[in-house]
Scaffold this motif. Structure first.
Motif, PDB file in Angstrom:
ATOM      1  N   ALA A 260       0.815  -1.222   0.000  1.00 53.26           N
ATOM      2  CA  ALA A 260       0.000   0.000   0.000  1.00 53.26           C
ATOM      3  C   ALA A 260       0.846   1.269   0.000  1.00 53.26           C
ATOM      4  N   GLY A 261       2.153   1.136   0.242  1.00 49.29           N
ATOM      5  CA  GLY A 261       3.034   2.294   0.263  1.00 49.29           C
ATOM      6  C   GLY A 261       3.381   2.797   1.642  1.00 49.29           C
ATOM      7  N   ASN A 262       2.934   2.105   2.684  1.00 50.17           N
ATOM      8  CA  ASN A 262       3.330   2.460   4.050  1.00 50.17           C
ATOM      9  C   ASN A 262       4.770   2.024   4.286  1.00 50.17           C
ATOM     10  N   LYS A 263       5.507   2.822   5.044  1.00 49.75           N
ATOM     11  CA  LYS A 263       6.944   2.537   5.152  1.00 49.75           C
ATOM     12  C   LYS A 263       7.498   2.915   6.519  1.00 49.75           C
ATOM     13  N   TYR A 264       8.392   2.071   7.028  1.00 50.36           N
ATOM     14  CA  TYR A 264       9.279   2.403   8.148  1.00 50.36           C
ATOM     15  C   TYR A 264      10.700   2.444   7.619  1.00 50.36           C
ATOM     16  N   THR A 265      11.456   3.452   8.024  1.00 53.26           N
ATOM     17  CA  THR A 265      12.870   3.536   7.690  1.00 53.26           C
ATOM     18  C   THR A 265      13.677   3.409   8.973  1.00 53.26           C
TER      19      THR A 265
END
Length: 312
Positions: A260-265
Motif C-alpha cells: 500500500a506504500g506504508n513505510k518504516y525507515t
C-alpha cells in the motif's frame, strides 16, 4: 464443559497514565500476535528449617511479578505504541529516537470459555526488548520482551466502561518483497554486501526494584540502551571482512514498505562489526560471514537508532 482454545485468545493493550494503574474506563486496542508467554510469575520461599522427621516445614508465598514475551509478525501502524514504549520516547514529525521517558501499558488476555469468559490482566508493563528478524523468503518477525508489576485478581467480566478497538489490517512485511534501500556502508564497503539474514535487537536492560513491605515490584529502572544484532553476509569480496578487521565505523539502514506504500525507515548510523570472517563450509553452500554488530551513540542524530514512519 467449555475449555479455552488457544486460537480464540484475545490480546488487548492500553497505555497507562500512572505506571501500574489500569485506566478506569480503558480504551483497549486489540493486538495482533502469534504467541505470548506473558504470565504472573510467583516466587516462594521453601523453609530450610530442620525437622527430625525430614519433612518440609512450610512454603511461603513471598512475591509476584509479570514477565514473558509476545511473538508477532511486523506490520505498519500495528505496534507504534509498543515501539514508543520500547524506545522510551515518542514519534515526533514521524521520527522515533531512543530516549529516557518511562512509558507503561496494561495487557488483557480474554479466554473464550463459552457462556462465561475469563479475563487476566497485567499492569505496569514495560517493553524491555525487541528482537526483529529478517530472513530471505520469510516474514519479518518480532519478539517483544516485557516486564510488569503485577496482575489484578482474574475475573469473568470486562472492566466497566471498557471499549475495544479492532485490530489493524495492514499487511505483514516480508523480507523478500518489502525490504528496500538496504544500506551497509563503511570506508571499505563502498557498496552494500548481499545479506541472507539480519537481526536487530533493542534492549533497555530494565531491572526490577523491590522494597520491604511490598508484595509486587516497586517499579523498574532503565538500564543502558543497547542495539545489537547479527548479519549473515555473502562473501563476494574482502570489503565486509576488511570492515571487521579494521574496526571501521559502519552505517546500517533499511526500509520496510508494504504494497500500500506504508513505510518504516530504520537508521543505525554508527555501528562496529565486532567479529566475523569467511569459513570453509564444504560442498553445496555459499561461503558467508557471520557478523555480530553493535551500535553506539551518534552525535549527529543524537541517538543510537531512529525509526521514521511514512504513511501511504
Amino acid at each position: 464443559m467449555s475449555f479455552a482454545d488457544g486460537s480464540q485468545v484475545r490480546l488487548a493493550d492500553v497505555s497507562e497514565t500512572t505506571p501500574g494503574t489500569i485506566p478506569a474506563t480503558p480504551a483497549f486496542q486489540i493486538m495482533r500476535y502469534r504467541t505470548s508467554s506473558i504470565r504472573l510469575a510467583k516466587q516462594v520461599d521453601i523453609s530450610d528449617e530442620v525437622r527430625a522427621d525430614r519433612n518440609v516445614p512450610g512454603i511461603t508465598d513471598v512475591g509476584r511479578n509479570v514477565s514473558g514475551s509476545i511473538e508477532t509478525r511486523f506490520s505498519y501502524g500495528t505496534y507504534d505504541t509498543w515501539l514508543e514504549r520500547l524506545m522510551c520516547s515518542a514519534f515526533s514529525t514521524g521520527v522515533l529516537k531512543n530516549g529516557v521517558t518511562h512509558k507503561t501499558g496494561a495487557l488483557e488476555a480474554t479466554y473464550e470459555q463459552g457462556a462465561t469468559d475469563s479475563y487476566v490482566r497485567y499492569r505496569g508493563c514495560r517493553w524491555n526488548t525487541l528482537d526483529l528478524n529478517l530472513r530471505s523468503r520469510q516474514p519479518v518477525l518480532a519478539t517483544w520482551g516485557i516486564m510488569g508489576i503485577g496482575s489484578p485478581t482474574p475475573t469473568t467480566a470486562i472492566i466497566a466502561g471498557a471499549t475495544y478497538v479492532p485490530a489493524t489490517t495492514t499487511e505483514d512485511f516480508n523480507a523478500g518483497l518489502n525490504v528496500g534501500n538496504l544500506s551497509i556502508l563503511s570506508t571499505a564497503m563502498a557498496s552494500s554486501p548481499k545479506i541472507q539474514a539480519m537481526t536487530v535487537r533493542i534492549n533497555n536492560n530494565l531491572y526490577q526494584v523491590d522494597v520491604i513491605g511490598q508484595y509486587d515490584p516497586y517499579g523498574h529502572g532503565l538500564g543502558r540502551f543497547e542495539v545489537t544484532g547479527n548479519m549473515t553476509v555473502l562473501f563476494e569480496s574482502l570489503a565486509a571482512y576488511t570492515a571487521v578487521i579494521s574496526h571501521e565505523d559502519v552505517t546500517i539502514g533499511f526500509d520496510l514498505s508494504d504494497a500500500a506504500g506504508n513505510k518504516y525507515t530504520f537508521a543505525i548510523p554508527k555501528v562496529k562489526f565486532n567479529d566475523g570472517g569467511p569459513g570453509m563450509p564444504g560442498n553445496g553452500q555459499p561461503v558467508v560471514l557471520e557478523v555480530p554488530y553493535q551500535a553506539f551513540f551518534d552525535p549527529t542524530s543524537t541517538a543510537s537508532i531512529s525509526i521514521t514512519k511514512t504513511g501511504a
